[in-house]
Design an enzyme around this catalytic site. Structure first.
Site, PDB file in Angstrom:
ATOM      1  N   THR A  49       0.853  -1.185   0.000  1.00 62.69           N
ATOM      2  CA  THR A  49       0.000   0.000   0.000  1.00 62.69           C
ATOM      3  C   THR A  49       0.892   1.239   0.000  1.00 62.69           C
ATOM      4  OG1 THR A  49      -0.127   0.344   2.403  1.00 62.69           O
ATOM      5  CG2 THR A  49      -1.596  -1.320   1.457  1.00 62.69           C
ATOM      6  N   CYS A  50       0.278   2.411   0.117  1.00 57.15           N
ATOM      7  CA  CYS A  50       1.062   3.642   0.126  1.00 57.15           C
ATOM      8  C   CYS A  50       1.926   3.757   1.377  1.00 57.15           C
ATOM      9  CB  CYS A  50       0.146   4.856   0.001  1.00 57.15           C
ATOM     10  SG  CYS A  50      -1.140   4.941   1.269  1.00 57.15           S
ATOM     11  N   ASN A  51       1.584   3.019   2.424  1.00 56.54           N
ATOM     12  CA  ASN A  51       2.322   3.146   3.691  1.00 56.54           C
ATOM     13  C   ASN A  51       3.126   1.922   4.079  1.00 56.54           C
ATOM     14  OD1 ASN A  51       1.815   5.783   4.561  1.00 56.54           O
ATOM     15  ND2 ASN A  51      -0.250   5.229   5.213  1.00 56.54           N
ATOM     16  N   ARG A  52       3.040   0.846   3.298  1.00 58.01           N
ATOM     17  CA  ARG A  52       3.750  -0.363   3.688  1.00 58.01           C
ATOM     18  C   ARG A  52       3.973  -1.296   2.502  1.00 58.01           C
ATOM     19  NH1 ARG A  52       1.887  -1.940   8.101  1.00 58.01           N
ATOM     20  NH2 ARG A  52       0.441  -0.217   8.434  1.00 58.01           N
ATOM     21  N   SER A 106      -1.568   1.649  11.381  1.00 61.49           N
ATOM     22  CA  SER A 106      -1.634   2.613  10.278  1.00 61.49           C
ATOM     23  C   SER A 106      -1.101   3.980  10.685  1.00 61.49           C
ATOM     24  CB  SER A 106      -3.081   2.766   9.801  1.00 61.49           C
ATOM     25  OG  SER A 106      -3.547   1.569   9.209  1.00 61.49           O
ATOM     26  N   GLU A 111      -7.665   3.891  10.623  1.00 59.95           N
ATOM     27  CA  GLU A 111      -8.161   4.198   9.269  1.00 59.95           C
ATOM     28  C   GLU A 111      -8.827   2.960   8.670  1.00 59.95           C
ATOM     29  OE1 GLU A 111      -6.968   3.280   6.101  1.00 59.95           O
ATOM     30  OE2 GLU A 111      -5.016   2.366   6.444  1.00 59.95           O
ATOM     31  N   GLN A 113      -9.425   2.173   5.307  1.00 56.58           N
ATOM     32  CA  GLN A 113      -9.111   1.723   3.954  1.00 56.58           C
ATOM     33  C   GLN A 113      -8.263   0.453   3.950  1.00 56.58           C
ATOM     34  OE1 GLN A 113      -7.387   4.771   1.504  1.00 56.58           O
ATOM     35  NE2 GLN A 113      -7.403   3.525  -0.338  1.00 56.58           N
TER      36      GLN A 113
END
Length: 422
Positions: A49-52, A106, A111, A113
């Site tokens: 994902t955008c963070n992991r 997160s 969150e 999503q």
């Protein structure tokens, strides 16, 4: 089987490094297939994902699997990832999975999503037979648990994601007239669609949208009746009219280049929610432009964060209880596997004995049928006492000790047990 996870995330990995470890659909499938070729890896799920970027595997050798995954990241992605890679094994890996799915791990606590992203990761692996019974059970249980705690504790009652946080940030920047601001969303995927939904809910009246393909624009028009569609190739032409740009595509390349940006006659906020990033970093140096990336939202405090933190403590405690139950399932699954192996060994030996005897004796069809029935019954009776003993085991230590014993006794070829009978 045991769980191992190796990866990087937003906690201590800079955005420019996270980009190097990200997977797009093609590389994700290739990665799963490559890892499945390793003898010490039985199942694989990749969550990007955008963070992991995290790789979960089922294995019988946790140490070997951990080294394989680290080596994969460094060779297939970038050796710059090395200082940031984390490795979690067995119970710690299970807890991490649950914390990820519930949003406790997160950037924006709780969150909502991430739950959909985890489901997608499971489905993508299943689609190419990348995961089996073990990882499917782990992920489905974590997903079910997440739905339960979100219902009980309402941690995501107010929808929260990077998209919603971006919209709230814009609202704070223009408290008097935010509803009249012109906002261009680039990307009509899940994040772009969420941004449009939040704009509708918050009262933004002038959304614009563009995407390389117009595959779901009808859906976007149904979400916000005022949305205006812009042809992708015209995106630079409309920028001077905009107050805000939100870019959230799945493109592996930059889609807003500083060299092609038009002159700005009024302030422009550019919010890049993509990974890899959509927007050239130099855009932030253009007079009048302010560029925000994912990591800039770490400092934005949600109004409900204090409540979320209290709830998170309760959920963390429940996760530990849930893991206890999951480990019990894993423990009994080992017994089931041993029972299955014993039954299969018994069946093979019975069939080989029947074939051997029928080949040496001159029997009628009726006699062969009777002989087969007796032999199968006796071989079945032979394994019933050990199966009964296996099912009576209670502790993980007993089961692991017996698993090693059974593996030692039955590790040879089944036909070897017939020995002198042949």
């Amino acid at each position: 089987m045991k769980l191992v996870v190796v990866g990087i995330n937003h906690k201590d990995t800079p955005l420019e490094i996270r980009e190097k470890g990200s997977f797009i659909h093609r590389t994700l499938n290739e990665g799963i297939r490559t890892l499945l070729n390793e003898n010490d890896i039985a199942e694989v799920i990749i969550l990007s994902t955008c963070n992991r970027s995290e790789i979960y595997v089922a294995t019988r050798n946790v140490d070997a699997a951990g080294e394989i995954l680290k080596g994969f990241y460094l060779s297939e992605k970038s050796d710059q990832l090395e200082p940031y890679l984390f490795v979690k094994k067995e119970r710690a890996a299970m807890v991490h999975l649950y914390e990820v799915v519930t949003g406790l791990d997160s950037m924006i606590l709780g969150e909502d999503q991430i739950l959909g992203q985890v489901k997608d990761a499971l489905e993508k692996s299943q689609a190419i037979k990348g995961c089996g019974k073990y990882l499917t059970k782990m992920f489905r249980e974590a997903i079910t648990f997440s739905k339960k705690v979100k219902t009980v504790y309402k941690i995501s009652e107010t929808p929260l994601s990077l998209s919603s946080t971006a919209i709230k940030h814009i609202k704070r920047q223009y408290p008097e007239d935010y509803g009249d601001k012109k906002i261009l969303i680039i990307g009509s995927g899940k994040m772009g669609e969420l941004a449009l939904r939040y704009m509708k809910a918050e009262g933004f009246q002038n959304p614009y949208m563009t995407n390389r393909t117009f595959h779901n624009m009808d859906k976007c028009e149904a979400i916000h009746e005022n949305v205006k569609m812009i042809h992708y190739e015209n995106r630079y032409q409309v920028i001077p009219e905009m107050d805000v740009i939100i870019s959230a595509t799945a493109s592996p390349h930059v889609i807003l280049k500083a060299a092609e940006m038009p002159q700005l006659d009024k302030p422009l906020i550019v919010i890049d929610l993509a990974l890899p990033r959509d927007v050239d970093e130099a855009v932030g140096n253009i007079p009048g432009a302010e560029l925000l990336t994912i990591d800039d939202f770490k400092e934005i405090i949600d109004e409900t964060m204090v409540y979320r933190m209290k709830v998170a403590e309760k959920i963390a405690a429940e996760i530990q209880e849930e893991i206890d139950g999951l480990i019990l399932w894993v423990t009994h699954a080992k017994v089931d596997n041993m029972v299955q192996d014993l039954n299969e060994t018994s069946r093979k030996l019975a069939e080989e004995t029947i074939e051997n005897l029928c080949g040496r004796l001159s029997l009628t069809e009726k006699e062969e049928t009777y002989l087969a029935k007796i032999v199968r019954s006796k071989f079945r009776e032979m394994v019933m006492p050990p199966i009964k003993q296996l099912k009576s085991l209670n502790t993980e230590e007993e089961i692991i000790r017996m698993e090693k014993t059974v593996a030692y006794l039955f590790s040879g070829r089944p036909e070897a047990a017939l020995g002198d009978q042949k």
